[in-house]
Design an enzyme around this catalytic site. Sequence first.
Site, mmCIF file in Angstrom:
data_model
loop_
_atom_site.group_PDB
_atom_site.id
_atom_site.type_symbol
_atom_site.label_atom_id
_atom_site.label_comp_id
_atom_site.label_asym_id
_atom_site.label_seq_id
_atom_site.Cartn_x
_atom_site.Cartn_y
_atom_site.Cartn_z
ATOM 1 N N GLU A 354 0.853 -1.188 0.000
ATOM 2 C CA GLU A 354 0.000 0.000 0.000
ATOM 3 C C GLU A 354 0.887 1.235 0.000
ATOM 4 O O GLU A 354 1.144 1.816 -1.031
ATOM 5 C CB GLU A 354 -0.953 -0.027 1.197
ATOM 6 C CG GLU A 354 -2.025 1.036 1.125
ATOM 7 C CD GLU A 354 -3.150 0.775 2.122
ATOM 8 O OE1 GLU A 354 -3.998 1.655 2.274
ATOM 9 O OE2 GLU A 354 -3.175 -0.318 2.726
ATOM 10 N N GLU A 635 -1.982 0.870 13.420
ATOM 11 C CA GLU A 635 -3.143 1.235 12.612
ATOM 12 C C GLU A 635 -4.433 1.010 13.380
ATOM 13 O O GLU A 635 -5.358 1.833 13.325
ATOM 14 C CB GLU A 635 -3.164 0.410 11.328
ATOM 15 C CG GLU A 635 -4.337 0.709 10.417
ATOM 16 C CD GLU A 635 -4.259 -0.042 9.101
ATOM 17 O OE1 GLU A 635 -4.902 0.395 8.140
ATOM 18 O OE2 GLU A 635 -3.544 -1.062 9.034
#
Length: 759
Positions: A354, A635
């Site tokens: 990502e 996260e």
Amino acid sequence: MTTWHARMITADKDYDGAPLLRGEFRLEQGHGDAVSATLFLSALGVVEAWVNGRRASEDLLTPGWSSYEWRVRSSELDVTDLIGPTTVIGLALGNGWYRGRLAWSGGSKYYGEELGGFAELRVRFADGHEQVIGTDESWTAGPSATTANDLYDGQSIDARRVDDAWHAPGFAADHWSGVRVLDDDLSRLEPYIGPPVRRQLELQPVKVWTSPTGKVLVDFGQNLVGWVRASVTGASGDVVTIRHAEVLENDELGTRPLRSAEATDRFTLSGGADVFEPTLTFHGFRYAEVDGWPGGAEALRSGGLTAVVICSDMRRIGTFRTSNPLLNRLHENAVWGMRGNFVDVPTDCPQRDERLGWTGDLSAFAPSAAFLFDSRDFLRDWLRDLALEQSHDEDLVPFVVPNVLKYIEQPAEFGAPDTAAVWSDAAVWVPWALWNAYGDRRVLEEQFVSMTGHARRLRSKLSPNGLWDTGFQFGDWLDPDASPDQPWAAKADKHVVATLCAFRSASLVAAAADVLGDDDASAEFGAMAHELQAAFTEHYVSGDGVITSDCTTVYALAIVFGILAEPDRTFAGHRLAELVEQSGFRISTGFAGTPFVTDALTDTGHLDEAYRLLLQTENPSWLYSVTMGATTIWERWDSMLPDGTINPGEMISFNHYALGAVVDWMHRTIGGLSPLEPGYSRILFAPQPGGGLEWAETSLETPLGLTSVRWELREGLLEISAVVPDGSEAVLRLPGTDDEILGPGHHSRSALIAKLSFQ
């Protein structure tokens, strides 16, 4: 626009995606000594340059990742000390962001099929004459020692292919080929605004051992971004393989969060003493699994591996410490999270497939980023790309910048790309954060068209009732009560969140217009904010003050954004405190609410609740990850579960700075240091002790110089020492005392303080 002599060239052969390009020339005679030599360097891909066998700079991954469709950066290097009567310029290319893998689909080459190298050398002589040499069809190309390179997957280097003879004058080899000029008018080339990526630190292993399955594992003690440099001697043709990951699971390397990213470097030995440094890739890791090392784990304990930390070369300007070691570690985790994710682009994460410049993450973290490091030019550079993407898509601020997602099929739940609260609001919130932090009007001047364009597009999305209640929204992304596979399914109504964010953006654009003296824009967006406030109050605030969806995030945003009038604001503060207590002082907010919840509590007289929320150690909380050994911000609140296993969700990063945005509140409220005017031309010293803390100290290198404040509790007294830089003044605000104006210099004061209710 600069007129270039050089051209963008590409090798006739691909050479494993890592060709060398070479040009040789002689200095012109009859003009006296060469007094300066400047090398302009760029690439389609990434490039490293040598002049006469010496590195032209310590910069890495040049020219970085920009919105290549319209902008490719070039660096300007002083190489005066490197040139000679005969000079060889060498370029080593790699795939980088331009041609390498990007995002989760497995695709690559979104920006182009062919790598390109660009170099222009301008030599100034004593008599004023300038000689200009650059890449053109006369250059040659050949193979490097790199046999594969990708930012996600890693780099393979074969030391048997190393041959430094290509740096020498007169070099020629049969296996080298020609080059050709690419069809590129070079109009995209622009100077860097932000700093280059460079090496920052080196870390040695803290532990080397063999796992239950016989794997050799190495712990560097800190989750970091960069690579491992290997110094090794072994048999020619043997291969050392190094795989990277952030965590362990079941006493083995925890690679599932990487998804399809291989994060693996392979080094083929020459038979002599080799040093491998894979500078055409980078990884997010704390741990490495090493295969093929001569002598195994026992030999590795004697040395050979060094972790090299890289980051855009920003100066650290802000510090913070307290008497609580857990808080200190949390703050340090935010620093390391920013360091690891500010590698040319402010990414969400640095390890998996990502690593994109998600706008929502930066909307949350920009004030913290501006305090921790001098990130002004880094973020001005990124905002330049944001404005370019926006201007080419009807003022739509994309979810990521640069926007590679426009080439990739979007997840079905996202719907058609459109303006989204928090994420698209980065066009306004980030410039405003930089203006407050640095007092530099340029960022508002440069971004004002982008800011107003976003606000006008946002206004076009409002329903006739004045609310932003249609279209896709991320909402309070990653609410801890949402299912791991439905991160958008938050308690907070997404349209309430969107309308609140629209109000904030309109208000900030109006404020920016005031700074710039644009009365028409101030009136336009002031009216937009007023209309949003009226619609919000009519449709989302009940007669007794309850906000639709009645959860922590909606009250936090409503309070901090200033949309509520009295008595609704007072009710919202009490209700927020109740909800925080009902949650057991555990986190109940996601990306939208987390940056603001402690401020909302503090601003409405609930400081104790803010401290209890901050100091909670049970999951979900800021300190839960610290108690689990985290060295960066995660996260998810529970990226690792209490039993040491990795969260089963698909999106699991252990280096994601957004939820670390609480450090901004820590600087201002615990540390007591904040700007009363942009750029700290006036400073507020207003520490608010609590949470059993005995002392705290905060410092910041402001545009006017160093400012700092330290407080300590001693026998009922709050003792404070503060420094005001020249050219500034400060307001000292202590409990139970009147405000005091402080001029430049060192100051010490004390005040009686009531017993704190939360210890």
